[in-house]
Design an enzyme around this catalytic site. Structure first.
Site, PDB file in Angstrom:
ATOM      1  N   TYR A 144       0.849  -1.194   0.000  1.00  0.00           N
ATOM      2  CA  TYR A 144       0.000   0.000   0.000  1.00  0.00           C
ATOM      3  C   TYR A 144       0.881   1.240   0.000  1.00  0.00           C
ATOM      4  O   TYR A 144       2.077   1.177   0.276  1.00  0.00           O
ATOM      5  CB  TYR A 144      -0.957   0.015   1.198  1.00  0.00           C
ATOM      6  CG  TYR A 144      -0.346   0.418   2.511  1.00  0.00           C
ATOM      7  CD1 TYR A 144       0.229  -0.526   3.356  1.00  0.00           C
ATOM      8  CD2 TYR A 144      -0.364   1.758   2.921  1.00  0.00           C
ATOM      9  CE1 TYR A 144       0.772  -0.162   4.568  1.00  0.00           C
ATOM     10  CE2 TYR A 144       0.186   2.136   4.132  1.00  0.00           C
ATOM     11  CZ  TYR A 144       0.760   1.179   4.952  1.00  0.00           C
ATOM     12  OH  TYR A 144       1.297   1.549   6.150  1.00  0.00           O
ATOM     13  N   CYS A 145       0.262   2.372  -0.353  1.00  0.00           N
ATOM     14  CA  CYS A 145       1.017   3.620  -0.376  1.00  0.00           C
ATOM     15  C   CYS A 145       0.145   4.735   0.176  1.00  0.00           C
ATOM     16  O   CYS A 145      -0.322   4.660   1.295  1.00  0.00           O
ATOM     17  CB  CYS A 145       1.541   3.931  -1.759  1.00  0.00           C
ATOM     18  SG  CYS A 145       0.289   3.779  -3.053  1.00  0.00           S
ATOM     19  N   ARG A 146      -0.092   5.779  -0.627  1.00  0.00           N
ATOM     20  CA  ARG A 146      -0.769   6.947  -0.044  1.00  0.00           C
ATOM     21  C   ARG A 146      -2.273   6.908  -0.181  1.00  0.00           C
ATOM     22  O   ARG A 146      -2.972   7.715   0.393  1.00  0.00           O
ATOM     23  CB  ARG A 146      -0.247   8.218  -0.707  1.00  0.00           C
ATOM     24  CG  ARG A 146       1.160   8.539  -0.292  1.00  0.00           C
ATOM     25  CD  ARG A 146       1.763   9.606  -1.178  1.00  0.00           C
ATOM     26  NE  ARG A 146       3.159   9.804  -0.852  1.00  0.00           N
ATOM     27  CZ  ARG A 146       4.078  10.188  -1.730  1.00  0.00           C
ATOM     28  NH1 ARG A 146       3.736  10.386  -2.989  1.00  0.00           N
ATOM     29  NH2 ARG A 146       5.321  10.355  -1.351  1.00  0.00           N
TER      30      ARG A 146
END
Lengths: 238, 238
Positions: free
Chosen positions: A179-181
């Site tokens: 996952y990221c932002r």
DNA sequence: GTAGTATTCAACCATTCAATTGATTACTGT
DNA sequence: ACAGTAATCAATTGAATGGTTGAATACTAC
């Protein structure tokens, strides 16, 4: 309606419009989104959002004029941050309203991510349980500073640029959930691509609409530290 | 960052900015606020917000362009309404963010209402209990259509212009709590002034920050009907 | 059909806004 | 003090916006 009542209303709505104006520019929204992840210098924001420093500075001052962000001078740098958590919550409400009302957003998203919708089916609750039970590895591919400013509990941090040379930190017998932002950040998509090419079972964790709940859920902060028992994997202190 | 990633981000943030642009004008916010109370024709909105019809129409089309409101043609009139409850929730989140962050708002408010802060001390829960127990009368002084579109449970409806000639509908042995559209609506303030001049114990119910919770709480809808037992008092059907 | 009303459209002006450029200020390390 | 860097400021450009006015459209009532 008396003239003084009208003046009052005009004055009040004009104040609220300050917030609207602040979030009426795509670039300012991008900056605000970045700031919701972690505080940053003007320069860092400028390069992350592909803007000139001067332009970034101006946008930040608009955001500051609406009291959405605050600035603190730190030596040569000026560090901007969101003024309080309510700002991030507002941003998420606005984003989720956009997702609900603007079909274009899903369309653009689908066009870019190729309609695979990699992850989405599995509910977040289920997901987090699976991670806790060790059936999957939750991987945060954002820059280290953002991880430090707050991340999902149980996640390990390997910023995307370091991923290729740190693959051995990831157990190969489990699925990797990157996952990221958020749903419109491409870091995790690239991570999944790389991981799959290297033979991992990898999925993108979209962190979509439920951003709110997720961030409301136990969020981990602070310094990550190596766990002596395992193979150098970085885990969060709880 | 690749060029295609940048295009994607630009496109996405531009979409979200549509919502920001829609709420970046004081007049549009006023219109949206009115629409959150009840649906209305362009003409009704124009006169309520002191705008020309043409100007109102244009603002409404901007709001519609951001999918925040919808229009339905009804004979000679075009009726606008908020597209879905999430819009009202977004509006309230934005308003509460403004209240939290913009000191000017409280200042302007205090200047206008004279710092009395008539009501505020009593918590809303307590308040509603007192009303249920019959120790106070909850009075909705908004126009009848807005009352019909949704109101606080237990409230009786007497639109401000009718208040003077309908005073006998209010029991004199209880306190009257008047409310209207929210903390920046002046109807209830005028009602309290009138009621006090007529010897009532009257307070303004500010419906401030907790708008959210209140509107989240049991809201009553539909047609008001006279209760045969009491002195012509209009009460809500539960 | 005709008159009348509600809304939208089109053209226009004044203002505001985003972004660029170049100069200026504020701070650090030598 | 001096050079170098980060950020802001000031001035400018072209585009977008808010609001007015008057015409055009869509519907109703007669």
């Amino acid at each position: 309606m008396t003239a003084s009542e009208r003046r009052f209303k005009d004055a009040i709505y004009e104040q609220f419009a300050r917030i609207g104006k602040a979030v009426s520019s795509p670039k300012r929204l991008e900056l605000l989104d970045l700031l919701c992840q972690a505080e940053r210098s003007v320069e860092a924001l400028a390069s992350a959002a592909n803007l000139s420093t001067a332009n970034t500075s101006q946008h930040l001052q608009v955001l500051r004029g609406a009291r959405l962000v605050e600035a603190e001078k730190n030596g040569l740098h000026v560090i901007y941050r969101v003024a309080e958590p309510a700002v991030g919550e507002f941003f998420l409400v606005m984003r989720s309203l956009g997702q609900a009302r603007l079909a274009e957003i899903e369309q653009i998203s689908r066009d870019f991510f190729g309609g695979e919708k990699d992850f989405e089916a599995v509910g977040q609750q289920v997901l987090l349980e699976r991670i806790r039970e060790g059936e999957a590895t939750l991987l945060d591919v954002r820059p280290a500073e953002e991880f430090l400013a707050g991340h999902l509990p149980g996640a390990i941090s390997i910023p995307l640029p370091e991923l290729r040379r740190r693959l051995e930190e990831l157990p190969r017998d489990r699925e990797v959930l990157a996952y990221c932002r958020g749903p419109y950040c491409v870091l995790s998509a690239e991570a999944v691509e790389l991981l799959r090419a290297e033979g991992f079972a990898a999925l993108r964790f979209e962190e979509g609409d439920p951003d709110r709940q997720l961030r409301g859920l136990p969020l981990a902060f602070g310094v990550a530290e190596a766990e002596p028992g395992k193979t150098g994997t970085i885990k969060t202190r709880f």
